[in-house]
Design a protein around this motif. Structure first.
Motif, mmCIF file in Angstrom:
data_model
loop_
_atom_site.group_PDB
_atom_site.id
_atom_site.type_symbol
_atom_site.label_atom_id
_atom_site.label_comp_id
_atom_site.label_asym_id
_atom_site.label_seq_id
_atom_site.Cartn_x
_atom_site.Cartn_y
_atom_site.Cartn_z
ATOM 1 N N TYR A 142 0.953 -1.134 -0.060
ATOM 2 C CA TYR A 142 0.192 0.027 -0.017
ATOM 3 C C TYR A 142 1.063 1.290 0.049
ATOM 4 C CZ TYR A 142 0.684 -0.576 4.908
ATOM 5 O OH TYR A 142 1.311 -0.923 6.556
ATOM 6 N N ALA A 174 -4.543 7.723 2.676
ATOM 7 C CA ALA A 174 -4.117 6.970 1.276
ATOM 8 C C ALA A 174 -3.994 5.427 1.602
ATOM 9 C CB ALA A 174 -2.933 7.543 0.864
ATOM 10 N N GLU A 182 -7.521 3.718 2.204
ATOM 11 C CA GLU A 182 -7.829 3.795 0.934
ATOM 12 C C GLU A 182 -7.250 2.410 0.228
ATOM 13 O OE1 GLU A 182 -9.012 8.498 0.187
ATOM 14 O OE2 GLU A 182 -7.094 7.541 -0.645
ATOM 15 N N ASP A 183 -5.987 2.423 -0.091
ATOM 16 C CA ASP A 183 -5.628 1.258 -0.566
ATOM 17 C C ASP A 183 -5.976 -0.218 0.147
ATOM 18 O OD1 ASP A 183 -4.320 2.940 -1.926
ATOM 19 O OD2 ASP A 183 -2.165 2.696 -1.559
ATOM 20 N N ARG A 216 -9.194 -0.745 -1.017
ATOM 21 C CA ARG A 216 -9.315 -1.304 -2.578
ATOM 22 C C ARG A 216 -8.616 -2.690 -2.538
ATOM 23 N NH1 ARG A 216 -7.044 2.290 -7.679
ATOM 24 N NH2 ARG A 216 -8.960 3.087 -7.515
ATOM 25 N N ASN A 244 -4.738 -0.626 9.591
ATOM 26 C CA ASN A 244 -5.438 -0.638 8.267
ATOM 27 C C ASN A 244 -6.730 -1.571 8.363
ATOM 28 O OD1 ASN A 244 -3.486 1.025 7.621
ATOM 29 N ND2 ASN A 244 -2.467 -0.262 6.101
ATOM 30 N N ARG A 263 -16.791 4.005 5.918
ATOM 31 C CA ARG A 263 -16.550 4.876 4.857
ATOM 32 C C ARG A 263 -15.731 4.360 3.607
ATOM 33 N NH1 ARG A 263 -13.939 9.830 7.940
ATOM 34 N NH2 ARG A 263 -13.247 8.156 9.249
ATOM 35 N N TRP A 264 -14.718 3.480 4.069
ATOM 36 C CA TRP A 264 -13.810 2.947 3.147
ATOM 37 C C TRP A 264 -14.046 2.064 2.203
ATOM 38 C CZ3 TRP A 264 -10.929 7.075 3.689
ATOM 39 C CH2 TRP A 264 -11.003 7.361 4.802
ATOM 40 N N ALA A 287 -16.657 3.587 -0.136
ATOM 41 C CA ALA A 287 -16.193 4.098 -1.375
ATOM 42 C C ALA A 287 -15.928 3.199 -2.499
ATOM 43 C CB ALA A 287 -14.831 4.959 -0.935
ATOM 44 N N GLU A 288 -15.816 1.943 -1.921
ATOM 45 C CA GLU A 288 -15.500 0.885 -3.327
ATOM 46 C C GLU A 288 -16.953 0.157 -3.371
ATOM 47 O OE1 GLU A 288 -12.698 0.441 -4.467
ATOM 48 O OE2 GLU A 288 -11.773 1.872 -3.399
#
Length: 288
Positions: A104, A114, A117-118, A121, A151, A160-161, A164-165
């Protein structure tokens, strides 16, 4: 040279805790990893950035319907490489678990959120691609050690994370944290300050504030004494709050390992130190 064949097992076992503080420690640990207990697919992209790459460790033979674990390593969000955690991928694959070890984006080039988010994903990739690697998309777990456990916690607890995906934490069969920092404001460590833009760190960056009854089933493991992460403040308190919210939680503290050797004990040569692999495997395989 295969180090495991050059040194007696007990000698290597005795050396590893000290050597794990050295740069070559991971190489030494990985040199003991068997080569016939997994099939590796490496360098798979899950995003456009060079750090958005992952390795997949498949158990040998038929894996149809196997559980899948996405693992994130530690390193204060500023260092680490997926190849260094071959011993984790092999350990889980040897137990019949398809394992994804993901890189990441790192600080200081990238800051919070960041790396979260990774992580989300990479989990989306795992959920979408699980069948292609013989895994059950209904049995996907997220796991991490140290910063990687943070993480994992954020992906599992803060909707939230994954939202977003286009997903939700309810898609996870569970999550596993090894010696994770789940509540660490105010920030004292220099590298962590950079990674989280201290003092402008939002309070909702802390996994502890996202405890809810809808959190996935949880396994939390940590050393009883940890000089890098406050075990009582993070692991013990998070376990208590999740239980109070009605979440199924298993937790344990081990007096025989420290912050580093906790994850290292997943390697075959270190498993006498603590039953970390045993606990993780039992937790994952209990979710059908």
């Amino acid at each position: 040279m295969n180090i495991s064949t050059q040194l007696p097992r007990r000698s290597l076992f005795a050396m590893l805790p000290a050597l794990l503080t050295a740069c070559s420690a991971v190489d030494l640990l990985n040199a003991t990893v068997p080569k016939d207990t997994y099939r590796l697919v490496d360098g798979v992209p899950y995003g456009p950035h060079g750090r958005q790459r992952l390795d997949v460790y498949q158990p040998p033979g038929d894996t149809k319907g196997a559980p899948l674990v996405v693992f994130f390593y530690g390193g204060t969000w500023s260092s680490g490489n997926r190849a260094d955690y071959r011993f984790v991928g092999e350990a889980l694959a040897s137990e019949g678990i398809v394992t994804v070890v993901a890189d990441y984006r790192l600080s200081p080039e990238f800051r919070y959120p960041a790396f979260v988010e990774d992580s989300a994903r990479a989990v989306r990739w795992a959920l979408e691609k699980a069948p292609a690697y013989g895994a059950d998309p209904g049995r996907v777990f997220v796991m991490g050690h140290s910063a990687g456990a943070y993480n994992a916690a954020m992906v599992a607890l803060d909707p939230r994370w994954l939202r977003a995906e286009g997903l939700a934490p309810s898609r996870l069969a569970g999550w596993i944290g090894l010696a994770g920092p789940y509540d660490f404001l105010p920030i004292g460590d220099r590298q962590t300050r950079v990674a989280f833009n201290w003092p402008d760190t939002p309070t909702d960056s802390q996994p502890m504030v996202h405890v809810s009854p809808g959190a996935p089933d949880t396994l939390l493991l940590a050393p009883a004494v940890d000089h890098l992460v406050n075990t009582q403040r993070s692991t013990v308190t998070l376990a208590q709050r999740l239980k109070s919210a009605g979440v199924k939680v298993e937790s344990d503290l081990f007096s025989t390992v420290n912050h580093v050797t906790l994850v290292a004990s997943m390697a075959a040569v270190m498993r006498e130190k603590a039953p970390v692999l045993e606990r993780v495997t039992a937790f994952v395989k209990s979710k059908t």
